[in-house]
Scaffold this motif. Structure first.
Motif, PDB file in Angstrom:
ATOM      1  N   ILE A 168      40.514  44.141  25.919  1.00  0.00           N
ATOM      2  CA  ILE A 168      40.965  42.821  26.359  1.00  0.00           C
ATOM      3  C   ILE A 168      41.564  42.872  27.761  1.00  0.00           C
ATOM      4  N   SER A 169      42.309  43.917  28.055  1.00  0.00           N
ATOM      5  CA  SER A 169      43.039  43.962  29.321  1.00  0.00           C
ATOM      6  C   SER A 169      42.115  44.230  30.517  1.00  0.00           C
ATOM      7  N   VAL A 170      42.700  44.031  31.683  1.00  0.00           N
ATOM      8  CA  VAL A 170      41.971  44.268  32.931  1.00  0.00           C
ATOM      9  C   VAL A 170      42.044  45.728  33.366  1.00  0.00           C
ATOM     10  N   ARG A 171      42.746  46.552  32.590  1.00  0.00           N
ATOM     11  CA  ARG A 171      42.892  47.976  32.932  1.00  0.00           C
ATOM     12  C   ARG A 171      41.518  48.623  33.132  1.00  0.00           C
ATOM     13  N   GLY A 172      41.346  49.249  34.274  1.00  0.00           N
ATOM     14  CA  GLY A 172      40.101  49.931  34.585  1.00  0.00           C
ATOM     15  C   GLY A 172      38.970  49.009  35.012  1.00  0.00           C
ATOM     16  N   ARG A 173      39.237  47.701  35.080  1.00  0.00           N
ATOM     17  CA  ARG A 173      38.188  46.744  35.436  1.00  0.00           C
ATOM     18  C   ARG A 173      38.544  45.897  36.654  1.00  0.00           C
ATOM     19  N   ALA A 174      39.809  45.783  36.949  1.00  0.00           N
ATOM     20  CA  ALA A 174      40.247  44.904  38.037  1.00  0.00           C
ATOM     21  C   ALA A 174      40.216  45.637  39.376  1.00  0.00           C
ATOM     22  N   VAL A 175      39.958  44.874  40.408  1.00  0.00           N
ATOM     23  CA  VAL A 175      39.964  45.363  41.786  1.00  0.00           C
ATOM     24  C   VAL A 175      41.241  44.851  42.428  1.00  0.00           C
ATOM     25  N   ARG A 176      41.932  45.725  43.113  1.00  0.00           N
ATOM     26  CA  ARG A 176      43.153  45.300  43.800  1.00  0.00           C
ATOM     27  C   ARG A 176      42.804  44.331  44.919  1.00  0.00           C
ATOM     28  N   GLU A 177      43.625  43.319  45.089  1.00  0.00           N
ATOM     29  CA  GLU A 177      43.402  42.278  46.085  1.00  0.00           C
ATOM     30  C   GLU A 177      43.189  42.841  47.487  1.00  0.00           C
ATOM     31  N   ARG A 178      44.000  43.802  47.869  1.00  0.00           N
ATOM     32  CA  ARG A 178      43.902  44.346  49.236  1.00  0.00           C
ATOM     33  C   ARG A 178      42.630  45.172  49.456  1.00  0.00           C
ATOM     34  N   ASP A 179      41.968  45.579  48.376  1.00  0.00           N
ATOM     35  CA  ASP A 179      40.748  46.373  48.482  1.00  0.00           C
ATOM     36  C   ASP A 179      39.477  45.547  48.299  1.00  0.00           C
ATOM     37  N   ALA A 180      39.616  44.282  47.984  1.00  0.00           N
ATOM     38  CA  ALA A 180      38.485  43.486  47.511  1.00  0.00           C
ATOM     39  C   ALA A 180      37.544  42.950  48.583  1.00  0.00           C
ATOM     40  N   GLY A 181      38.066  42.424  49.648  1.00  0.00           N
ATOM     41  CA  GLY A 181      37.206  41.695  50.577  1.00  0.00           C
ATOM     42  C   GLY A 181      36.971  40.284  50.038  1.00  0.00           C
ATOM     43  N   PRO A 182      35.858  39.657  50.400  1.00  0.00           N
ATOM     44  CA  PRO A 182      35.606  38.272  49.970  1.00  0.00           C
ATOM     45  C   PRO A 182      35.529  38.130  48.439  1.00  0.00           C
ATOM     46  N   LEU A 183      36.269  37.175  47.915  1.00  0.00           N
ATOM     47  CA  LEU A 183      36.288  36.949  46.462  1.00  0.00           C
ATOM     48  C   LEU A 183      34.904  36.642  45.906  1.00  0.00           C
ATOM     49  N   GLU A 184      34.085  35.956  46.685  1.00  0.00           N
ATOM     50  CA  GLU A 184      32.745  35.561  46.246  1.00  0.00           C
ATOM     51  C   GLU A 184      31.884  36.762  45.862  1.00  0.00           C
ATOM     52  N   GLU A 185      32.224  37.932  46.396  1.00  0.00           N
ATOM     53  CA  GLU A 185      31.474  39.152  46.092  1.00  0.00           C
ATOM     54  C   GLU A 185      31.928  39.808  44.789  1.00  0.00           C
ATOM     55  N   HIS A 186      32.909  39.202  44.124  1.00  0.00           N
ATOM     56  CA  HIS A 186      33.492  39.801  42.923  1.00  0.00           C
ATOM     57  C   HIS A 186      33.459  38.870  41.713  1.00  0.00           C
ATOM     58  N   VAL A 187      32.557  37.929  41.690  1.00  0.00           N
ATOM     59  CA  VAL A 187      32.455  37.014  40.545  1.00  0.00           C
ATOM     60  C   VAL A 187      31.901  37.777  39.345  1.00  0.00           C
ATOM     61  N   VAL A 188      32.571  37.614  38.200  1.00  0.00           N
ATOM     62  CA  VAL A 188      32.190  38.278  36.950  1.00  0.00           C
ATOM     63  C   VAL A 188      32.353  37.297  35.787  1.00  0.00           C
ATOM     64  N   ARG A 189      31.755  37.629  34.654  1.00  0.00           N
ATOM     65  CA  ARG A 189      31.861  36.769  33.469  1.00  0.00           C
ATOM     66  C   ARG A 189      32.854  37.291  32.438  1.00  0.00           C
ATOM     67  N   TRP A 190      33.096  38.603  32.398  1.00  0.00           N
ATOM     68  CA  TRP A 190      33.857  39.200  31.303  1.00  0.00           C
ATOM     69  C   TRP A 190      35.239  38.624  31.043  1.00  0.00           C
ATOM     70  N   PRO A 191      35.987  38.137  32.034  1.00  0.00           N
ATOM     71  CA  PRO A 191      37.317  37.610  31.692  1.00  0.00           C
ATOM     72  C   PRO A 191      37.275  36.377  30.783  1.00  0.00           C
ATOM     73  N   GLY A 192      36.173  35.690  30.779  1.00  0.00           N
ATOM     74  CA  GLY A 192      36.041  34.499  29.950  1.00  0.00           C
ATOM     75  C   GLY A 192      35.366  34.761  28.610  1.00  0.00           C
ATOM     76  N   LEU A 193      35.157  36.032  28.287  1.00  0.00           N
ATOM     77  CA  LEU A 193      34.470  36.400  27.047  1.00  0.00           C
ATOM     78  C   LEU A 193      35.389  37.209  26.136  1.00  0.00           C
ATOM     79  N   VAL A 194      35.023  37.255  24.853  1.00  0.00           N
ATOM     80  CA  VAL A 194      35.747  38.080  23.882  1.00  0.00           C
ATOM     81  C   VAL A 194      34.905  39.331  23.637  1.00  0.00           C
ATOM     82  N   PRO A 195      35.413  40.517  23.988  1.00  0.00           N
ATOM     83  CA  PRO A 195      34.637  41.737  23.759  1.00  0.00           C
ATOM     84  C   PRO A 195      34.382  41.967  22.256  1.00  0.00           C
TER      85      PRO A 195
END
Length: 156
Positions: free
Chosen positions: A122-149
């Protein structure tokens, strides 16, 4: 009495104490991921990019007490605001309780340990990108946060 039902089954969100309200947070960190909303369609898109205050290992805010001062668009969740928010994940305890549902098996209030939220995926551990390392947000769109594993779905 040990057989009394837990507070989230007997109280409305409005009737909960501050401590009860805060304990509903499962510590997943999904609500702390940046979201994008299309201006024309209002469609929501999740990203894997975490707020700069989110500790991506513990999935906790590194400055919870001052978060709204440091991140002005951070939302202070309240029972009233909950009805208008469409970006909480489907696993969110606030959302579940507001809809009259029970907490999931992996929720720390049910399991007795905060680790089950990570074990269930459920958690973002090991899946999230730190804001300062990300660059444009549009390049990081994902579906998993809105799903139930699958691992987090009800057992039995």
């Amino acid at each position: 009495m040990p057989d009394d039902p837990p507070f989230w089954k007997t109280k409305t969100l409005d009737a909960m104490t501050r401590a009860e309200w805060e304990s509903l947070c499962d510590g997943c960190g999904r609500c702390c991921l940046h979201k994008l909303r299309d201006e024309e369609t209002e469609r929501l898109a999740w990203t894997e990019v975490a707020c700069r205050l989110l500790d991506t290992r513990s999935c906790q805010c590194s400055d919870y007490a001052n978060r709204r001062r440091r991140v002005p668009d951070c939302v202070k969740l309240t029972p009233k605001k909950l009805t208008a928010i469409d970006w909480l994940p489907p696993t969110c305890a606030y959302r579940l309780v507001a809809d009259g549902q029970d907490l999931m098996w992996w929720h720390p209030l049910v399991s007795g340990t905060p680790e089950t939220v990570h074990e269930a995926g459920i958690s973002v551990r090991g899946r999230a990108v730190r804001e300062r390392d990300a660059g444009p947000l549009e390049e990081h769109v994902v579906r998993w946060p809105g799903l139930v594993p699958k691992a987090a779905r009800p057992r039995g």
